[in-house]
Design an enzyme around this catalytic site. Structure first.
Site, mmCIF file in Angstrom:
data_model
loop_
_atom_site.group_PDB
_atom_site.id
_atom_site.type_symbol
_atom_site.label_atom_id
_atom_site.label_comp_id
_atom_site.label_asym_id
_atom_site.label_seq_id
_atom_site.Cartn_x
_atom_site.Cartn_y
_atom_site.Cartn_z
ATOM 1 N N HIS A 124 -26.780 10.397 18.473
ATOM 2 C CA HIS A 124 -26.278 9.536 17.393
ATOM 3 C C HIS A 124 -24.981 8.849 17.817
ATOM 4 C CE1 HIS A 124 -25.892 8.544 12.998
ATOM 5 N NE2 HIS A 124 -24.645 8.359 13.403
ATOM 6 N N GLU A 125 -24.011 9.642 18.274
ATOM 7 C CA GLU A 125 -22.724 9.053 18.676
ATOM 8 C C GLU A 125 -22.876 8.211 19.936
ATOM 9 O OE1 GLU A 125 -20.389 9.134 16.653
ATOM 10 O OE2 GLU A 125 -21.247 10.638 15.330
ATOM 11 N N THR A 178 10.004 3.240 -1.060
ATOM 12 C CA THR A 178 11.087 4.121 -1.515
ATOM 13 C C THR A 178 12.130 4.300 -0.421
ATOM 14 O OG1 THR A 178 9.466 5.265 -2.901
ATOM 15 C CG2 THR A 178 11.577 6.356 -2.557
ATOM 16 N N THR A 215 3.983 2.766 2.905
ATOM 17 C CA THR A 215 4.545 1.732 3.771
ATOM 18 C C THR A 215 6.074 1.713 3.775
ATOM 19 O OG1 THR A 215 4.223 0.181 1.933
ATOM 20 C CG2 THR A 215 2.556 0.209 3.655
ATOM 21 N N GLY A 216 6.726 2.547 2.957
ATOM 22 C CA GLY A 216 8.183 2.669 3.043
ATOM 23 C C GLY A 216 8.951 1.971 1.938
ATOM 24 N N HIS A 221 -23.997 4.770 18.855
ATOM 25 C CA HIS A 221 -22.866 3.950 18.395
ATOM 26 C C HIS A 221 -22.092 3.369 19.576
ATOM 27 C CE1 HIS A 221 -23.048 4.537 14.108
ATOM 28 N NE2 HIS A 221 -23.040 5.857 14.207
ATOM 29 N N ASP A 233 -22.747 5.545 7.738
ATOM 30 C CA ASP A 233 -22.943 4.300 8.490
ATOM 31 C C ASP A 233 -23.685 3.268 7.647
ATOM 32 O OD1 ASP A 233 -21.805 5.607 10.666
ATOM 33 O OD2 ASP A 233 -23.746 6.389 11.320
ATOM 34 N N PRO A 253 0.832 -1.209 0.000
ATOM 35 C CA PRO A 253 0.000 0.000 0.000
ATOM 36 C C PRO A 253 0.866 1.258 0.000
ATOM 37 C CG PRO A 253 -0.702 -1.555 1.701
ATOM 38 C CD PRO A 253 0.601 -2.049 1.182
ATOM 39 N N PRO A 254 0.300 2.374 -0.407
ATOM 40 C CA PRO A 254 1.071 3.625 -0.376
ATOM 41 C C PRO A 254 1.459 4.002 1.046
ATOM 42 C CG PRO A 254 -0.913 3.854 -1.728
ATOM 43 C CD PRO A 254 -1.026 2.551 -1.022
#
Length: 701
Positions: free
Chosen positions: A437-438, A222, A219-220, A441, A513, A216-217
């Site tokens: 709402h929160e 380069t 992740t190291g 959850h 959600d 994935p982009p």
């Protein structure tokens, strides 16, 4: 200082004289000067026309010349005659006066002669005006090519643009790389081969000709390549895959040849191609066929990689985050012999990465990087570096001297959900809806038996969200059970259920959600085989052709009847999870109200406060055993006991490697662990076993 200015001026002058513009301007000046010289002669004094006509009438003219196109008449007076001290006079006349002047010269002919001259362009001037358009077009072409190729490299666009790492540049070593121990071990072998090739050649070992780093982009990949360059002490050529492809046909292939020639001359050497998918994509793919120039470049790259001799000591390292789009010919053994995955770091890897990036930063002694690592599941190395950098910026903004835990917490929230929007003013009614709402959850997540702990609840707007609930695992997880997914469906819909229960009028804030829950339910039905009616069958092929786009690339390989069954199963999972969340909120209504009161007062609650409020929540019992079919009864025999794994130190690991292996090991079934399903914080939330589910309250469209 004056000497330095003179030196700079001389360099600019030399650079100007080397360019084509200087020589073109000089040629123009010479042509104009020669034309002036060739056309120059005796100097005539300009006088009125009446003066010239009077001199002709009085028979004082020795010779005369009528210039037709220029409408001029030039006369030379006889000896002893002059006008204002000049014997050479010139005057102009109108276009219809030629007959009168001709008649006057005929009746009073000069002593020597008179003539009519029709002027013509000189040879140099005609030559210049004939070739001036071509010179101008050539100059403009050279000018634009020079700019596109970066300065004066007009005729070198077929040369490689690879940068050779200088010895004076700051070096990155493997000590600067953390969280990718397996990749570092593989690349150390490359470094050892370049340093001591004889050790490998004596036993007949061949070093890989190519090494592909994929993941994935962020992740190291380069960073690993830079570490190899710093450790190997050999010439290191770095280039991007997009720099091979140009508008001119054959330029990319020429650059590939030139790059490998340079590397072979400097062998042993390393070539690093970043984002190789720009040039290594599958040939002939897509709706419109392939790109001829890019395919020629890829063909040349294939030939150069497979044409290595055994002792060239040139190794190609490439990086990409799209290995699925690469041409199969470039992935085969003999080209990229070794393919190294660089995945997201685990808990220990994240802690190591934080320690690397914390060097040189004034971190407070109270900061526990291990706890920060626990709060950042699914983060890549680039994300963690950004977290520490954001914390440093926030600390400097507050004119503080050390980075505290509070600054790190804020930086994590900024990376995950965006900056806090203090300018957004919400009404009290909107704040209350967001709090319920929160709170829905968080309460549903806490009541379910297979969910991770709730670490944070906030109703402060951040990014596009009006609030969010942060649920984090206590440890890294690489597989997700069916019950965990069902619980995730329930607490994803907890906010919508709270709005329905309390206000009887749901809002658009649950759109994200619902999207998350639908994607997860669809994956459970079509990919993971977690419904009895469908069974363990995968439906749909989503990776048939990555070049046709996401919608075109997805193919439906099932009938309309099966599609209807899939929709029914998805609806059933969503409806059951919705009802489960609704029932939990009914059973714990008083606790939900108490949570909302504190949220409205404090706006943000952390783990300790949440556990205090949820101390008396009625927990949901475990679901019955599930095997996927009524014909398969679950076993009553429990699994074998677990033995806690003791973490090894470096010295213990080395000692374990030196121990002799048993001659007859017990045969065990090789069970491959499932691939990690941890998405990055910014990825679509189909399955979020590690990533904290954020429920953004999106604005209504």
């Amino acid at each position: 200082m004056a000497d330095k200015k003179k030196t700079v001026q001389r360099k600019r002058l030399r650079k100007l004289m080397r360019g084509p513009l200087f020589w073109i301007v000089l040629a123009l000046i010479l042509v104009v000067a020669l034309g002036r010289i060739s056309g120059s002669g005796a100097t005539f004094t300009q006088v009125d026309t009446s003066i010239v006509l009077a001199e002709i009438s009085q028979d004082k003219v020795d010779s005369a010349l009528v210039i037709d196109k220029d409408q001029k008449i030039q006369i030379i007076l006889k000896s002893g005659n002059s006008y204002q001290g000049s014997t050479h006079l010139q005057a102009s006349y109108l276009a219809n006066e030629e007959p009168q002047i001709t008649e006057l010269l005929t009746s009073n002919p000069p002593a020597k002669a008179w003539n009519v001259k029709v002027p013509t362009t000189s040879f140099l001037e005609s030559l210049f005006f004939s070739f001036a358009p071509f010179l101008l077009i050539g100059f403009l072409l050279l000018f634009f090519m020079s700019n596109s190729q970066g300065g004066n490299r007009i005729f070198s666009f077929g040369r490689s643009k690879a940068k050779l790492l200088s010895k004076e540049a700051p070096k990155t070593t493997f000590a600067d790389v953390a969280g990718a121990d397996e990749a570092v071990a593989e690349l150390r072998e490359i470094k050892d081969f370049l340093a001591e090739p004889k050790k490998y050649q004596d036993i007949g070992a061949k070093i890989p000709k190519g090494v592909l780093l994929y993941g994935p982009p962020g992740t190291g990949k380069t960073l690993l390549a830079r570490a190899v360059a710093g450790e190997a002490n050999v010439p290191f050529f770095s280039i991007s895959g997009s720099e091979f492809v140009e508008m001119f046909v054959g330029v990319g292939a020429s650059r590939v040849r030139d790059l490998f020639n340079q590397a072979k001359e400097a062998a042993p050497a390393i070539i690093f191609v970043d984002e190789i998918d720009a040039v290594g994509r599958q040939r002939g793919a897509g709706l419109g066929g392939g790109n001829d120039e890019r395919e020629q470049t890829l063909n040349q790259l294939l030939v150069e990689m497979d044409g290595f001799e055994a002792n060239t000591q040139v190794i190609l390292i490439a990086a990409t985050n799209r290995p699925d789009v690469l041409d199969p010919a470039i992935l085969r053994p003999g080209r990229f012999d070794r393919q190294i995955p660089v995945d997201r770091p685990d808990l220990l890897g994240r802690k190591s990465i934080l320690e690397v990036h914390a060097k040189g930063k004034p971190i407070a002694k109270s900061v526990d990087l291990g706890e920060i690592a626990k709060r950042t599941p699914g983060f890549t190395g680039a994300d963690l570096a950004n977290v520490l950098n954001e914390a440093a910026l926030l600390t400097a903004r507050e004119n503080a001297k050390v980075i505290t835990t509070m600054a790190l917490d804020e930086s994590i929230d900024r990376v995950m959900a965006g900056p806090q929007r203090k300018s957004r003013l919400m009404t009290e009614e909107e704040r209350r809806i967001t709090a319920y709402h929160e709170g829905g959850h968080a309460l549903v997540a806490h009541a379910l038996p297979n969910t991770d702990p709730v670490h944070k609840i906030t109703i402060m707007p951040r990014g596009r969200a009006l609030g969010y609930t942060m649920v984090l695992p206590d440890e890294d997880r690489y597989a997700t059970t069916r019950n965990q997914m069902l619980d995730q469906l329930s607490y994803s819909l907890g906010g919508r259920a709270a709005e329905e229960l309390i206000f009887h009028d749901p809002t658009t804030g649950a759109s994200n959600d619902i999207e998350k829950a639908t994607n997860l339910a669809r994956a459970m039905v079509t990919q993971y085989g977690m419904t009895e009616k469908i069974g363990a069958i995968k439906f749909g092929t989503g990776d048939s052709d990555p070049f046709l786009g996401r919608d075109y690339g997805h193919q439906r390989d099932y009938s309309e009847e099966i599609a209807g069954v899939i929709d029914e199963e998805i609806h059933k999972l969503i409806e059951n999870a919705h009802q489960e969340a609704f029932n939990i909120l009914i059973d714990n209504r008083e606790i939900l109200d108490a949570l909302v009161v504190e949220l409205l007062e404090r706006e943000t609650l952390l783990k300790d406060d949440i556990e205090r409020i949820f101390a008396h929540v009625k927990k949901v019992g475990s679901r019955p055993a599930w095997t996927g079919s009524p014909n398969r009864s679950p076993s009553s025999i429990p699994p074998v006991g677990l033995v806690a794994a003791k973490p090894q130190t470096d010295s213990e690991a080395k000692a374990a490697k030196r121990l002799p292996k048993p001659r007859k090991p017990r045969k065990q079934s090789a069970v491959q662990p499932p691939a990690p399903v941890t998405p990055p914080p910014s990825s679509p939330p189909e399955a979020l076993p590690e990533t904290p589910p954020i429920s953004p309250e999106q604005e209504s469209s």
